[in-house]
Design a protein around this motif. Sequence first.
Motif, PDB file in Angstrom:
ATOM      1  N   UNK A 269       0.844  -1.194   0.000  1.00 17.54           N
ATOM      2  CA  UNK A 269       0.000   0.000   0.000  1.00 17.54           C
ATOM      3  C   UNK A 269       0.877   1.239   0.000  1.00 17.54           C
ATOM      4  N   UNK A 270       0.312   2.319  -0.495  1.00 13.46           N
ATOM      5  CA  UNK A 270       1.056   3.570  -0.590  1.00 13.46           C
ATOM      6  C   UNK A 270       1.493   4.051   0.791  1.00 13.46           C
ATOM      7  N   UNK A 271       0.666   3.819   1.805  1.00 14.23           N
ATOM      8  CA  UNK A 271       0.960   4.266   3.167  1.00 14.23           C
ATOM      9  C   UNK A 271       1.391   3.106   4.072  1.00 14.23           C
ATOM     10  N   UNK A 272       2.020   2.108   3.481  1.00 12.30           N
ATOM     11  CA  UNK A 272       2.360   0.912   4.258  1.00 12.30           C
ATOM     12  C   UNK A 272       3.330   1.211   5.400  1.00 12.30           C
ATOM     13  N   UNK A 273       4.122   2.270   5.279  1.00 12.95           N
ATOM     14  CA  UNK A 273       5.063   2.608   6.350  1.00 12.95           C
ATOM     15  C   UNK A 273       4.388   3.263   7.547  1.00 12.95           C
ATOM     16  N   UNK A 274       3.138   3.704   7.338  1.00 10.79           N
ATOM     17  CA  UNK A 274       2.451   4.447   8.400  1.00 10.79           C
ATOM     18  C   UNK A 274       1.155   3.784   8.855  1.00 10.79           C
ATOM     19  N   UNK A 275       0.613   2.839   8.060  1.00  7.82           N
ATOM     20  CA  UNK A 275      -0.680   2.238   8.374  1.00  7.82           C
ATOM     21  C   UNK A 275      -0.596   0.725   8.278  1.00  7.82           C
ATOM     22  N   UNK A 276      -1.408   0.061   9.095  1.00  7.37           N
ATOM     23  CA  UNK A 276      -1.582  -1.383   8.976  1.00  7.37           C
ATOM     24  C   UNK A 276      -2.983  -1.727   8.500  1.00  7.37           C
ATOM     25  N   UNK A 277      -3.891  -0.755   8.541  1.00 11.16           N
ATOM     26  CA  UNK A 277      -5.252  -0.948   8.063  1.00 11.16           C
ATOM     27  C   UNK A 277      -5.580   0.154   7.070  1.00 11.16           C
ATOM     28  N   UNK A 278      -6.427  -0.200   6.085  1.00 11.19           N
ATOM     29  CA  UNK A 278      -6.687   0.735   5.000  1.00 11.19           C
ATOM     30  C   UNK A 278      -8.189   0.806   4.737  1.00 11.19           C
ATOM     31  N   UNK A 279      -8.595   1.935   4.121  1.00 15.33           N
ATOM     32  CA  UNK A 279     -10.019   2.166   3.903  1.00 15.33           C
ATOM     33  C   UNK A 279     -10.203   2.961   2.608  1.00 15.33           C
ATOM     34  N   UNK A 280     -11.393   3.565   2.470  1.00 17.80           N
ATOM     35  CA  UNK A 280     -11.737   4.265   1.227  1.00 17.80           C
ATOM     36  C   UNK A 280     -10.743   5.380   0.923  1.00 17.80           C
ATOM     37  N   UNK A 281     -10.331   5.446  -0.328  1.00 21.65           N
ATOM     38  CA  UNK A 281      -9.400   6.469  -0.782  1.00 21.65           C
ATOM     39  C   UNK A 281      -7.946   6.059  -0.708  1.00 21.65           C
ATOM     40  N   UNK A 282      -7.634   4.980   0.017  1.00 25.39           N
ATOM     41  CA  UNK A 282      -6.247   4.521   0.095  1.00 25.39           C
ATOM     42  C   UNK A 282      -5.828   3.818  -1.189  1.00 25.39           C
ATOM     43  N   UNK A 283      -4.558   3.985  -1.538  1.00 25.56           N
ATOM     44  CA  UNK A 283      -3.988   3.351  -2.718  1.00 25.56           C
ATOM     45  C   UNK A 283      -3.269   2.078  -2.294  1.00 25.56           C
ATOM     46  N   UNK A 284      -3.541   0.988  -3.012  1.00 24.17           N
ATOM     47  CA  UNK A 284      -2.924  -0.297  -2.693  1.00 24.17           C
ATOM     48  C   UNK A 284      -2.321  -0.889  -3.971  1.00 24.17           C
ATOM     49  N   UNK A 285      -1.455  -1.877  -3.759  1.00 23.58           N
ATOM     50  CA  UNK A 285      -0.769  -2.538  -4.874  1.00 23.58           C
ATOM     51  C   UNK A 285      -1.123  -4.019  -4.848  1.00 23.58           C
ATOM     52  N   UNK A 286      -1.484  -4.563  -6.007  1.00 29.78           N
ATOM     53  CA  UNK A 286      -1.899  -5.955  -6.072  1.00 29.78           C
ATOM     54  C   UNK A 286      -0.921  -6.760  -6.925  1.00 29.78           C
ATOM     55  N   UNK A 287      -0.868  -8.057  -6.643  1.00 29.35           N
ATOM     56  CA  UNK A 287       0.145  -8.914  -7.256  1.00 29.35           C
ATOM     57  C   UNK A 287      -0.315  -9.542  -8.570  1.00 29.35           C
ATOM     58  N   UNK A 288      -0.982  -8.772  -9.390  1.00 26.76           N
ATOM     59  CA  UNK A 288      -1.381  -9.212 -10.722  1.00 26.76           C
ATOM     60  C   UNK A 288      -1.396  -8.029 -11.664  1.00 26.76           C
ATOM     61  N   UNK A 289      -1.008  -8.268 -12.929  1.00 27.75           N
ATOM     62  CA  UNK A 289      -0.951  -7.171 -13.888  1.00 27.75           C
ATOM     63  C   UNK A 289      -1.407  -7.594 -15.270  1.00 27.75           C
ATOM     64  N   UNK A 290      -0.856  -6.921 -16.273  1.00 26.35           N
ATOM     65  CA  UNK A 290      -1.275  -7.146 -17.656  1.00 26.35           C
ATOM     66  C   UNK A 290      -1.104  -8.606 -18.058  1.00 26.35           C
ATOM     67  N   UNK A 291      -0.004  -9.215 -17.632  1.00 29.82           N
ATOM     68  CA  UNK A 291       0.255 -10.616 -17.990  1.00 29.82           C
ATOM     69  C   UNK A 291      -0.816 -11.546 -17.426  1.00 29.82           C
ATOM     70  N   UNK A 292      -1.467 -11.135 -16.357  1.00 32.32           N
ATOM     71  CA  UNK A 292      -2.518 -11.955 -15.743  1.00 32.32           C
ATOM     72  C   UNK A 292      -3.922 -11.489 -16.140  1.00 32.32           C
ATOM     73  N   UNK A 293      -3.994 -10.567 -17.085  1.00 34.14           N
ATOM     74  CA  UNK A 293      -5.284 -10.118 -17.598  1.00 34.14           C
ATOM     75  C   UNK A 293      -5.890  -8.934 -16.881  1.00 34.14           C
ATOM     76  N   UNK A 294      -5.130  -8.264 -16.015  1.00 35.76           N
ATOM     77  CA  UNK A 294      -5.646  -7.103 -15.290  1.00 35.76           C
ATOM     78  C   UNK A 294      -5.470  -5.857 -16.153  1.00 35.76           C
TER      79      UNK A 294
END
Length: 362
Positions: A164-189
């Motif tokens: 997550x964009x705020x991973x150094x400051x937060x352990x929980x996330x909610x609306x408006x937070x930016x996160x990173x997922x482990x799938x991309x174009x090669x996986x059809x995302x």
Amino acid sequence: MSVKIRIAIIAVFLPMAIAAQTVAPPPQPLHFVNDHWTPYDPPTDIPDDAMVHVIVKGDTLWDLAAHYLGDPFLWPQIWERNPYIRDSHWIYPGDPLIIDLAVQEAEVEEFEIPVDESVTSDYLDDTSGVEEELPYPLGRSADVYCFAELIEDESIFPFAIASAEQIQFQTQFSEGNIVYIDGGVEQGVQAGDRFFILHRLRPLKHPISNSPLGVVYQQVGQLKVLCAQENTSIAEIYYACDPIVIGDVLEPFKPIPVPLVIAPDPTDRCDVPNGKPLGYLTYNRDDQVDIGTNWLVFLDLGAADGIYPGTFATVFRDNPVKGMPRLVMGEVGVLRVEEHYSTAIVTRGWAPLEVADRVEVK
């Protein structure tokens, strides 16, 4: 006789409050439809009984949900009812939005019918106390998007939140937070894809047979992909039910409508067994001991048993005194159905219900 479409045109002159860097590019190409430009293919066969809002400059789904539904957080409900809109951030003046089904009073032409007063009838002609029953939503949007799913095969989840964009400051996330997922174009995302966010709770066993039913995953929110790289993607959480954490898994989004129902005959203590399918309450949120009205539960009856959204069932217990009638405890209505289980809401109860109580389809 004619039925008219009610079209509510509300001007909401508010600036768009979404920064360009967090929104996917506008859909392309534009084409001219019914005197306005749009990238979409708006419907032309709108039901006569639909309430329709024609989008004007400055409208947002957030504001329209606040105006029509009384809660801006219900904006996904409007989006779901208008699937031709591919991106909720981009809506175009002139396009119609179906808000909800509205009951219309038809125009009635009055005319006189000659009456032969010599003709009598054995039937009473007093219908003044009869009212037409109208369908109503069995629950709320949050009831189908913020409860849980029962998963038999955990390998079905293609991706998870890895950072997550705020991973150094937060352990929980909610609306408006930016996160990173482990799938991309090669996986059809691709940009614009939407996913449910699910949090693993625990394995679930049947309260009577102790046989495994699956793993309970709590529905904690929804996200939308902003951009996709080769094997990773950046996404924004746009809907949150509960705190979201690193490792929560993703499931491709699909709209889940709340069923419209007509109230059945009220469940009564004197109701006798009807021979229809029998099952059990198998789970309730947070494993509460006592379950009351409007609580959500799992039933061990699903599509394979002929259950469908809008089905009602009587909740009962066997009488501990042999030979005595069963103890009727209340009633549930089914919100959503999978092959071997369903999610239901408690609609009536004159005593606390419990996991392992029995159900009988009405």
